[in-house]
Write an enzyme that holds these catalytic residues in place. Sequence first.
Site, PDB file in Angstrom:
ATOM      1  N   TRP A  51       0.845  -1.205   0.000  1.00 24.60           N
ATOM      2  CA  TRP A  51       0.000   0.000   0.000  1.00 24.60           C
ATOM      3  C   TRP A  51       0.878   1.253   0.000  1.00 24.60           C
ATOM      4  CZ3 TRP A  51      -0.251   4.173   3.288  1.00 24.60           C
ATOM      5  CH2 TRP A  51      -1.337   5.039   3.117  1.00 24.60           C
ATOM      6  N   HIS A  52       2.012   1.165   0.734  1.00 30.52           N
ATOM      7  CA  HIS A  52       2.857   2.348   0.847  1.00 30.52           C
ATOM      8  C   HIS A  52       3.527   2.729  -0.467  1.00 30.52           C
ATOM      9  CE1 HIS A  52       2.310   1.783   5.145  1.00 30.52           C
ATOM     10  NE2 HIS A  52       2.678   3.036   5.275  1.00 30.52           N
ATOM     11  N   GLY A  53       3.869   1.747  -1.254  1.00 32.55           N
ATOM     12  CA  GLY A  53       4.515   2.121  -2.513  1.00 32.55           C
ATOM     13  C   GLY A  53       4.757   0.926  -3.395  1.00 32.55           C
TER      14      GLY A  53
END
Lengths: 325, 480
Positions: B322-324
Amino acid sequence: MKKFLIKILIILTIIAAIVLIVNEIYIRNVSWHTDDIYAYESMPSELQICNFGSSHGVYGYNYENYEEKYNCFNFGLVSQSLSYDYRLFQNYENHIGKGAVVFITISYFSLFGKDETLEDDFESKNKRYYSILPPSLIKKYDFTTDLYTYKLPILGIDPEVMWGKMVRSVLRIEEPQEVVDEDIVSTENVDLHEDAKKACGRHVDNAGKHDENGNFIVNQEEVQALYDLIHMCKNKGAIPILIITPYLREYTDEVKKVDGFYEQFYELLSEIAEKESVEYYDYAFDERFNARYEWFMNSDHLNETGAKEFVDILMKEIVFKKGYL
Amino acid sequence: MLFNSFSFAIFLPIVFAIYWLLPHKFRWILLLIASYYFYMSWNVKYVILILFTTAVSYFAAIYIEKAKDKKRKKCVLIWAALLCLGVLFFFKYFNFATESISNILSLFTIQISPLTINLLLPVGISFYTFQTLSYVIDVYKGEVKAERHFGYYATFISFFPQLVAGPIERTRNLLPQIKERHLFDYSEATYGLKLMAWGYFKKIVIADTLSRYVGTVYDNPQQFTGFSLVLASLFFTIQIYCDFSGYSDIAVGTAKLLGINLMNNFQSPYFSQSVKEFWSRWHISLSTWFRDYIYIPMGGNRVGKAKKIRNLMVTFLVSGLWHGANWTYVVWGGLHGLAQSIENLFVSKKKQSELTGRIKWGRVALVFMFSTVAWVFFVSNSLSDAIYVFQHAFDGISAPLAYLRDGFSKIYIDWTILLKMVVMIIPLGIYDYVSLKKDVIIEIGKKSLIKRWTIYVILLLVIVFFSQKGIAAEFVYFQF
């Protein structure tokens, strides 16, 4: 709501008052400009001799021997473009006397290449003008930059530097001595070939991009600024003279290696001079200078002695000889 | 428009003034216009994406509520989720997916050049996508009612204080507040301002200062060895916390000025005594999102040990992703999942109150060190960079003094700067430690007028004089 707004107003007033007081103390006690910017504050009126230009202008002219007799001023700033020369003239035209001699320094990079505002270090160079020009004459004027660099310079200091100064003054520890760069005064410790190569790369190779035919791309904005500057000088009754300052042989030899540059540069400069009927003098290859290492700080910039000698020559060979003063 | 920009300093007072001058029934219109203006200040074109996601989730929720057939409800939920996640996938993960597939195929000697698209990641897309998903899922579960008023709903999704980097709000908390009639509350508004000031201190004084040194090293770690790598990693641990929690404080404070309470996103995470506790204190709105919509539906804790570990690993790997769109984030998430699995298996479940002080602080130190190690993956541009950092972080440690001295000098930190870091971080530590038991802002409010005003004035002066000015540095989490 009223109480809330009053309290906000009070705290903002306290903060603003403290910031203004500290700013004032700072302005009065600390040199927050470079010397060449400070010089603008004490610019003489009714200037009789002045010059514009980039670093070749800053370091190329030293009027010390003539300042008692004549009102002189050096408008040059490092990496200054012709368009800023013109803007400075616009702003300070009231300081320029009728019949004044205006040396317009032409550096090799000044007529070619990309738009100045696209350069990486444009912002840092542009900041200097916030102190000496009104917003209308500053490229890409930005209020926050104005606030940090001119109106409230205390806010523009790098917090790390400010903290360091604060801690040292509280603990009464001396500031570390800045290392004096000896290259500034002489070429003694400079590898001139290497220096010339780098300078040429900066000034000619990189600054002037080629078009698809291999020609250097003329920077129309800068050329137009030169025309405008010449016109403005003439309208003011001043005498514009185009100057190429002296360089060491190492530098000009390096520039010669750049295919077609000199041909294109001199063709363009001659065309402008001819069109505007202005005099232009090229000292780039002058034998009195191009091997006098003791007069230079590096391959393309005169040192203090060299700049005084150069002004002497300009006065004798142009100003007095032609009876301009 | 960044919270730390001049334009926001003009924008917020204007919105604040008009908001409280307007009759209640028009306030949502102002918030909606302000929020879309705020979002469009980054890129006008991407407003289409947020409108699309909003419209899809709005109509899907109404349809789900109306549908009587459970199968049909589920079908609409899946389609809505696919559409919303599809946009997110296309903009954020498409290149990553094609490159990863191409890399995997190359292991089997099948060479395919990956198909990549040159697109700018729309700011805040991961945050608002998750907010819309939680809304649709909650409607599907019957936990909230579908909102019929498109204006209210669009305002809920785009509410500017939390639009670009959270907190990822739940429908139950935020949507009713947008409809509610608010009266100006002096204590709430001043609380909001104080929280904003603290957030600005963390962001523009601490985080932006540290980011200089972190950037110097992590932009090109191969140019550094030894203690400078350790130092930059430690600095990033503080920077990311100050950057993101600073943003959250400003967001929560801004919303409070408008009479709206957002959820608290951070609660002194670096005082956690376990990784599990860390995740109940760090980016709370996201970790509870994953708990409620991924971990629990998979069975959560109410399964056998092996399945519980599987659930944890899946949740944290997805959280990393989700973060990257980079394997570094996946490894970072995986490490946190692994650490929690190990905790579950081996660490004593004694109540925290039963632990002695030394053990408590030892655990805090251990969790801090673990998170620093994990952040190395998070901040590195590639896995090879992160591995380089681990391989070379202790080069030269056999001569400890030279090791330390070189580390500082390589990133141009002299003793005055080091002192500044310490002086900056001490109040942060005190604030967070006290926050474990009390609300610091309320506690300061109880002090005498002179004492509390001195604190406020000093805090504001520190922000004014010691912030990194002239640059409006983006918040780290904006890239997600």
